[in-house]
Design a protein around this motif. Structure first.
Motif, PDB file in Angstrom:
ATOM      1  N   VAL A 163       0.143  33.723 -26.925  1.00 35.33           N
ATOM      2  CA  VAL A 163      -0.736  34.121 -28.023  1.00 35.33           C
ATOM      3  C   VAL A 163       0.032  35.052 -28.946  1.00 35.33           C
ATOM      4  O   VAL A 163       0.674  36.003 -28.501  1.00 35.33           O
ATOM      5  CB  VAL A 163      -2.051  34.767 -27.519  1.00 35.33           C
ATOM      6  CG1 VAL A 163      -1.807  35.995 -26.652  1.00 35.33           C
ATOM      7  CG2 VAL A 163      -2.972  35.124 -28.688  1.00 35.33           C
TER       8      VAL A 163
ATOM      9  N   PHE B 133      -2.619  39.327 -26.423  1.00 34.92           N
ATOM     10  CA  PHE B 133      -3.920  39.608 -27.014  1.00 34.92           C
ATOM     11  C   PHE B 133      -4.020  41.099 -27.337  1.00 34.92           C
ATOM     12  O   PHE B 133      -3.455  41.928 -26.627  1.00 34.92           O
ATOM     13  CB  PHE B 133      -5.037  39.247 -26.039  1.00 34.92           C
ATOM     14  CG  PHE B 133      -5.308  37.769 -25.946  1.00 34.92           C
ATOM     15  CD1 PHE B 133      -5.965  37.111 -26.971  1.00 34.92           C
ATOM     16  CD2 PHE B 133      -4.910  37.045 -24.840  1.00 34.92           C
ATOM     17  CE1 PHE B 133      -6.228  35.746 -26.896  1.00 34.92           C
ATOM     18  CE2 PHE B 133      -5.172  35.679 -24.748  1.00 34.92           C
ATOM     19  CZ  PHE B 133      -5.820  35.026 -25.785  1.00 34.92           C
TER      20      PHE B 133
ATOM     21  N   PHE C  42      -5.415  35.920 -34.460  1.00 38.97           N
ATOM     22  CA  PHE C  42      -4.860  35.435 -33.190  1.00 38.97           C
ATOM     23  C   PHE C  42      -4.627  33.938 -33.257  1.00 38.97           C
ATOM     24  O   PHE C  42      -5.536  33.184 -33.622  1.00 38.97           O
ATOM     25  CB  PHE C  42      -5.810  35.765 -32.037  1.00 38.97           C
ATOM     26  CG  PHE C  42      -5.969  37.253 -31.842  1.00 38.97           C
ATOM     27  CD1 PHE C  42      -5.106  37.957 -31.023  1.00 38.97           C
ATOM     28  CD2 PHE C  42      -6.937  37.952 -32.546  1.00 38.97           C
ATOM     29  CE1 PHE C  42      -5.223  39.329 -30.882  1.00 38.97           C
ATOM     30  CE2 PHE C  42      -7.060  39.334 -32.415  1.00 38.97           C
ATOM     31  CZ  PHE C  42      -6.203  40.019 -31.574  1.00 38.97           C
TER      32      PHE C  42
ATOM     33  N   TYR D 236       3.777  41.845 -35.673  1.00 41.36           N
ATOM     34  CA  TYR D 236       3.368  40.860 -34.671  1.00 41.36           C
ATOM     35  C   TYR D 236       3.273  41.548 -33.329  1.00 41.36           C
ATOM     36  O   TYR D 236       4.064  42.435 -33.002  1.00 41.36           O
ATOM     37  CB  TYR D 236       4.423  39.760 -34.534  1.00 41.36           C
ATOM     38  CG  TYR D 236       4.382  38.685 -35.595  1.00 41.36           C
ATOM     39  CD1 TYR D 236       3.192  38.044 -35.930  1.00 41.36           C
ATOM     40  CD2 TYR D 236       5.550  38.290 -36.239  1.00 41.36           C
ATOM     41  CE1 TYR D 236       3.167  37.049 -36.889  1.00 41.36           C
ATOM     42  CE2 TYR D 236       5.540  37.290 -37.200  1.00 41.36           C
ATOM     43  CZ  TYR D 236       4.336  36.671 -37.523  1.00 41.36           C
ATOM     44  OH  TYR D 236       4.315  35.676 -38.469  1.00 41.36           O
TER      45      TYR D 236
ATOM     46  N   PHE E 123      -0.375  37.613 -32.046  1.00 39.88           N
ATOM     47  CA  PHE E 123      -1.376  38.491 -32.657  1.00 39.88           C
ATOM     48  C   PHE E 123      -0.721  39.062 -33.900  1.00 39.88           C
ATOM     49  O   PHE E 123       0.226  39.830 -33.803  1.00 39.88           O
ATOM     50  CB  PHE E 123      -1.739  39.536 -31.603  1.00 39.88           C
ATOM     51  CG  PHE E 123      -2.377  40.827 -32.044  1.00 39.88           C
ATOM     52  CD1 PHE E 123      -2.815  41.080 -33.334  1.00 39.88           C
ATOM     53  CD2 PHE E 123      -2.560  41.825 -31.097  1.00 39.88           C
ATOM     54  CE1 PHE E 123      -3.401  42.280 -33.685  1.00 39.88           C
ATOM     55  CE2 PHE E 123      -3.143  43.045 -31.426  1.00 39.88           C
ATOM     56  CZ  PHE E 123      -3.555  43.266 -32.726  1.00 39.88           C
TER      57      PHE E 123
ATOM     58  N   GLU F 260      -9.511  43.871 -28.953  1.00 44.65           N
ATOM     59  CA  GLU F 260      -9.941  42.639 -29.637  1.00 44.65           C
ATOM     60  C   GLU F 260     -10.204  41.505 -28.644  1.00 44.65           C
ATOM     61  O   GLU F 260     -11.105  40.687 -28.821  1.00 44.65           O
ATOM     62  CB  GLU F 260      -8.866  42.177 -30.630  1.00 44.65           C
ATOM     63  CG  GLU F 260      -8.673  43.079 -31.842  1.00 44.65           C
ATOM     64  CD  GLU F 260      -7.548  44.076 -31.653  1.00 44.65           C
ATOM     65  OE1 GLU F 260      -7.360  44.591 -30.525  1.00 44.65           O
ATOM     66  OE2 GLU F 260      -6.851  44.354 -32.642  1.00 44.65           O
ATOM     67  N   CYS F 261      -9.384  41.442 -27.590  1.00 46.08           N
ATOM     68  CA  CYS F 261      -9.495  40.380 -26.590  1.00 46.08           C
ATOM     69  C   CYS F 261     -10.891  40.339 -25.958  1.00 46.08           C
ATOM     70  O   CYS F 261     -11.407  39.258 -25.662  1.00 46.08           O
ATOM     71  CB  CYS F 261      -8.441  40.609 -25.504  1.00 46.08           C
ATOM     72  SG  CYS F 261      -8.355  39.312 -24.276  1.00 46.08           S
TER      73      CYS F 261
ATOM     74  N   THR G   5     -10.415  35.844 -35.288  1.00 41.94           N
ATOM     75  CA  THR G   5     -10.065  37.012 -36.096  1.00 41.94           C
ATOM     76  C   THR G   5     -10.866  38.197 -35.573  1.00 41.94           C
ATOM     77  O   THR G   5     -11.919  38.014 -34.948  1.00 41.94           O
ATOM     78  CB  THR G   5     -10.444  36.783 -37.570  1.00 41.94           C
ATOM     79  OG1 THR G   5     -11.874  36.640 -37.671  1.00 41.94           O
ATOM     80  CG2 THR G   5      -9.767  35.538 -38.128  1.00 41.94           C
TER      81      THR G   5
ATOM     82  N   SER H 144      -6.972  41.655 -37.590  1.00 38.01           N
ATOM     83  CA  SER H 144      -6.174  41.088 -36.493  1.00 38.01           C
ATOM     84  C   SER H 144      -6.423  39.584 -36.467  1.00 38.01           C
ATOM     85  O   SER H 144      -7.577  39.154 -36.475  1.00 38.01           O
ATOM     86  CB  SER H 144      -6.593  41.685 -35.153  1.00 38.01           C
ATOM     87  OG  SER H 144      -6.539  43.093 -35.182  1.00 38.01           O
TER      88      SER H 144
END
Ligand code: AMP
Ligand code: GLY
Length: 422
Positions: A266, A287, A195, A283, A268, A291-292, A208, A193
């Motif tokens: 953002v 977030f 960002f 895409y 992703f 992962e955020c 990442t 992932s």
């Protein structure tokens, strides 16, 4: 400044936590929030997709800046309505949110900007879709075109599974999202992932991560929203980040601007990396969750400065101040998730977890009733820790998991296995 965050998941708890580290934040409201968020911010019980309710709340609370967490309000045009009302907002317009809301739109952007992605074809009828699958053979990937809460993708390792997915999708298994189907080449490699922030003109990479989509250890079981993540992703070397920016992100952002839908927020990128070549899987316009949680613990207070600069079109003057650290988040979900699960079960033990700048128990699906903390969602907690090494972050995250007393929950025990076994 008075800030409103829209959303109710672990992602929004992490965003709220990071925003509160920054002295620019005078008042924070999260709508609708959850049982964890309400311990650090004021929560407002409104539907985040209800534009009128969001605008009313902004007026009542004198909100200066809105951060939109999930994709649904973005796809519903909430960012457009807020900007039209003169409220500074972090998050793409409805037109730019098509990058997540429609897989065929993203494919068209990739075609126009020559970005490497899986070969694909789009179908509106089952017959020709099945002919295409028979001609191409397996493995092959079948996707419902549209938002399907992460459940509209079938990675078929054999032809029968792919054909059955076509019957399901045209049979209405995914509601309106299945009326259009994209069939894609299967991409082999390692997933990551990536960002970036974009203010419509400038693009800034902010981190990442690697997610764990499958429900059970060993990457077994059904696909979920994500059972754990870590940041950074070792597969995203400087060379691959550069290639991703030059071949995928920058051309896509330029193409969006050219089409009159500049992307602000953002972005992703879900990537597949093989032999040093990144290819775009998809895409998202928000977030990632979880992962955020890793990114926010690593960024801390500067996250708000970066989001403000994005909304104000000042990204060119910003840089990310990276510590040389690692973060991991382990998700605890209700037993049964992503299938049917019991709601309202009681969670204990969280008071034993010391919440610090390197250890946080973010809530994803909880509520408080009669002094008790109850699970309300599939994914319920995201135990997140930071350390000098991934191993240290992992040990801290799993030490928190040990404290949680919730018999109806489960978690993966192998988050980070790929990076830790290298
Ligand atoms: P998406 O909802 O598009 O992120 O897809 C869910 C998951 O399916 C991704 O995270 C990948 O693991 C997998 N996937 C999607 N597209 C492909 C593809 N073309 N090749 C291989 N795996 C894929
Ligand atoms: N963790 C993947 C996502 O948020 O879509």
């Amino acid at each position: 400044m008075n800030i409103l965050i829209l959303g109710s998941g672990g992602r929004e708890h992490a965003l709220a936590w990071a925003v509160l580290q920054n002295p620019k934040c005078d008042k924070l409201i999260v709508a609708p929030g959850n049982g964890g968020i309400e311990t650090i911010a004021q929560c407002a019980a409104i539907n985040a997709e209800d534009t009128g309710a969001v605008l009313d709340l902004c007026a009542e609370e004198a909100i200066d800046f809105v951060i939109i967490g999930p994709e649904a309000p973005l796809a519903a045009g909430v960012a457009d309505a807020l900007r039209d009302a003169g409220i500074l907002t972090f998050g793409p317009s409805k037109a730019a949110a098509e990058l997540e809301a429609s897989k065929s739109f993203t494919k068209a952007i990739c075609d126009a900007s020559n970005a490497p992605t899986a070969a694909y074809a789009r179908f509106t009828e089952a017959g020709p879709a099945k002919d295409y699958i028979r001609a191409r053979g397996a493995p092959i990937v079948v996707k419902a075109d549209g938002l399907a809460a992460g459940k509209g993708v079938i990675v078929a390792m054999d032809q029968e599974t792919a054909l059955a997915a076509i019957d399901d999708m045209f049979g209405g298994a995914f509601g309106g999202a299945g009326a259009d189907v994209v069939i894609e080449e299967f991409l082999d490699g390692e997933e990551a992932s990536f960002f970036v922030l974009s203010d419509g003109t400038s693009v800034l990479p902010i981190g990442t991560a690697q997610d764990h989509k499958r429900a059970y250890d060993g990457d077994e079981g059904p696909n979920t929203g994500g059972m754990g993540a870590y940041s950074p992703a070792p597969v995203m070397t400087d060379a691959i980040i550069r290639k991703t920016m030059e071949e995928i992100i920058e051309p896509s952002m330029a193409e969006m601007a050219k089409r009159g839908a500049p992307f602000q927020g953002v972005l992703f990128a879900g990537l597949m990396i093989k032999d040093g070549q990144p290819k775009l899987i998809e895409y998202n316009v928000r977030f990632g969750d979880p992962e955020c949680q890793c990114l926010m613990l690593r960024l801390g207070a500067q996250a708000l400065d970066l989001m403000l600069a994005t909304a104000e079109g000042r990204l060119a003057e910003m840089a990310v101040n990276w510590a040389d650290d690692h973060a991991m988040t382990v998700v605890m979900a209700a037993k049964g998730y992503p299938g049917p699960y019991e709601k309202g079960t009681e969670i204990n033990g969280l008071s034993a977890i010391a919440e610090t700048s390197h250890e946080m128990c973010f809530h994803a699906g909880t509520t408080r009733r009669d002094g008790k903390l109850l699970a309300t969602g599939g994914r319920v907690l995201a135990l997140t820790a930071r350390g000098d090494s991934l191993q240290e972050a992992r040990d801290r995250a799993y030490a928190m998991v040990e404290q949680v007393d919730w018999p109806e929950g489960f978690n993966r025990t192998d988050i980070g296995w790929r990076a830790l076994s290298d």
